[in-house]
Design an enzyme around this catalytic site. Sequence first.
Site, mmCIF file in Angstrom:
data_model
loop_
_atom_site.group_PDB
_atom_site.id
_atom_site.type_symbol
_atom_site.label_atom_id
_atom_site.label_comp_id
_atom_site.label_asym_id
_atom_site.label_seq_id
_atom_site.Cartn_x
_atom_site.Cartn_y
_atom_site.Cartn_z
ATOM 1 N N ASP A 168 0.462 5.034 1.823
ATOM 2 C CA ASP A 168 -0.272 5.503 2.992
ATOM 3 C C ASP A 168 -1.421 6.447 2.638
ATOM 4 O O ASP A 168 -1.253 7.407 1.876
ATOM 5 C CB ASP A 168 0.676 6.221 3.968
ATOM 6 C CG ASP A 168 1.557 5.254 4.737
ATOM 7 O OD1 ASP A 168 1.173 4.082 4.890
ATOM 8 O OD2 ASP A 168 2.640 5.680 5.185
ATOM 9 N N HIS A 220 0.823 -1.202 0.000
ATOM 10 C CA HIS A 220 0.000 0.000 0.000
ATOM 11 C C HIS A 220 0.860 1.257 0.000
ATOM 12 O O HIS A 220 2.036 1.234 0.364
ATOM 13 C CB HIS A 220 -0.938 0.023 1.214
ATOM 14 C CG HIS A 220 -0.222 0.127 2.535
ATOM 15 N ND1 HIS A 220 0.476 -0.915 3.095
ATOM 16 C CD2 HIS A 220 -0.096 1.166 3.406
ATOM 17 C CE1 HIS A 220 0.999 -0.533 4.247
ATOM 18 N NE2 HIS A 220 0.675 0.733 4.453
ATOM 19 N N HIS A 233 4.720 0.139 0.225
ATOM 20 C CA HIS A 233 5.490 -0.630 1.198
ATOM 21 C C HIS A 233 4.649 -1.753 1.791
ATOM 22 O O HIS A 233 3.424 -1.771 1.671
ATOM 23 C CB HIS A 233 6.068 0.263 2.299
ATOM 24 C CG HIS A 233 5.035 1.037 3.054
ATOM 25 N ND1 HIS A 233 4.433 2.174 2.552
ATOM 26 C CD2 HIS A 233 4.493 0.856 4.288
ATOM 27 C CE1 HIS A 233 3.574 2.660 3.426
ATOM 28 N NE2 HIS A 233 3.584 1.873 4.483
ATOM 29 N N ARG A 249 4.618 6.259 13.542
ATOM 30 C CA ARG A 249 4.652 6.916 12.235
ATOM 31 C C ARG A 249 4.068 8.314 12.310
ATOM 32 O O ARG A 249 3.049 8.545 12.975
ATOM 33 C CB ARG A 249 3.833 6.106 11.221
ATOM 34 C CG ARG A 249 3.979 6.580 9.771
ATOM 35 C CD ARG A 249 2.870 6.049 8.902
ATOM 36 N NE ARG A 249 1.616 6.794 9.088
ATOM 37 C CZ ARG A 249 0.443 6.416 8.571
ATOM 38 N NH1 ARG A 249 0.354 5.301 7.870
ATOM 39 N NH2 ARG A 249 -0.643 7.156 8.778
#
Length: 303
Positions: free
Chosen positions: A102, A100, A260, A275
């Site tokens: 983000d 995906h 990623h 994150r």
Amino acid sequence: MTTQLSTELTVTKLGADIGARIDGVRLGGDVPAAHIEAIRAALRANKVIFFRGQDHLDDQGQLAFGSLLGEVTLGHPTVKNGNPHILPVDSEYSKANSWHTDVTFVDRVPAVSILRAVHLPPYGGNTVWANTVTAYNRLPDALKALVDRLWAVHSNVYDYAAEVDKERIGGIDVKEQGYRSEFVSDYYETEHPVVRIHPETGERALLLGHFVKRIVGLSTAESNAVFHLLQNRITRLENTVRWQWQDGDVAIWDNRATQHYAISDYNDLPRRLHRITLAGDIPVSIDGVHSIPLQGDASHYSS
């Protein structure tokens, strides 16, 4: 290949098309402006960059450093926690073990993500990144002619059939279900171009990943076939870099040019990383058309 950018900072390439390690800088809110510019340049060139030995960094230091690179967004459009700008990536609640980019289900897709190791399992838990620019560049001309005009609907409700199967066999965890419910508590759908123009480099990048619900104008079977054809191009091994996390590591990636995948190969051991994301522009197609929000207002997430 290692490039010396100053008396302290060096950039070491990890692969021909993606990935570099930066040494000689202590991350935080006091990184010199020259180093910030060097980090930005390395990110543009390598799409994902890694830093070792940042054990001193905490949430506030991570946020202070991120603010030097750009505007820090909320941690997530729907998931909430103690710090509104930090998203814990915690195996106790969820695992991002699918390809995906983000937060593509909103119109204002983040420009950059910064991920810091907090607690790592003794084995496994690596993360892999793929370069969506080189994936596009390596398409045959006939495929480029097709994808240049395609649009896709992205949604924060995805992998529905997989979730149903897990519930049917009694395999879904209560905490995971709670996280899932919060993730979809506000529904978002956005129509993005399959090929977007990178606002800084002018490169063309494929904008896909697991938030894609369907390809506009195609039947379900055709949409699935085109999606998997392009995803398989993105995730070819030669187009990826794999990072083996260590305590004190920080990874920064260009969310406009990568996908990623966090590998779930550490059994039920705890794994937690924090994150933050930096605000990006609304994607633009090759003919200058912006992404279109179909449902949900993400203005609270990112200006």
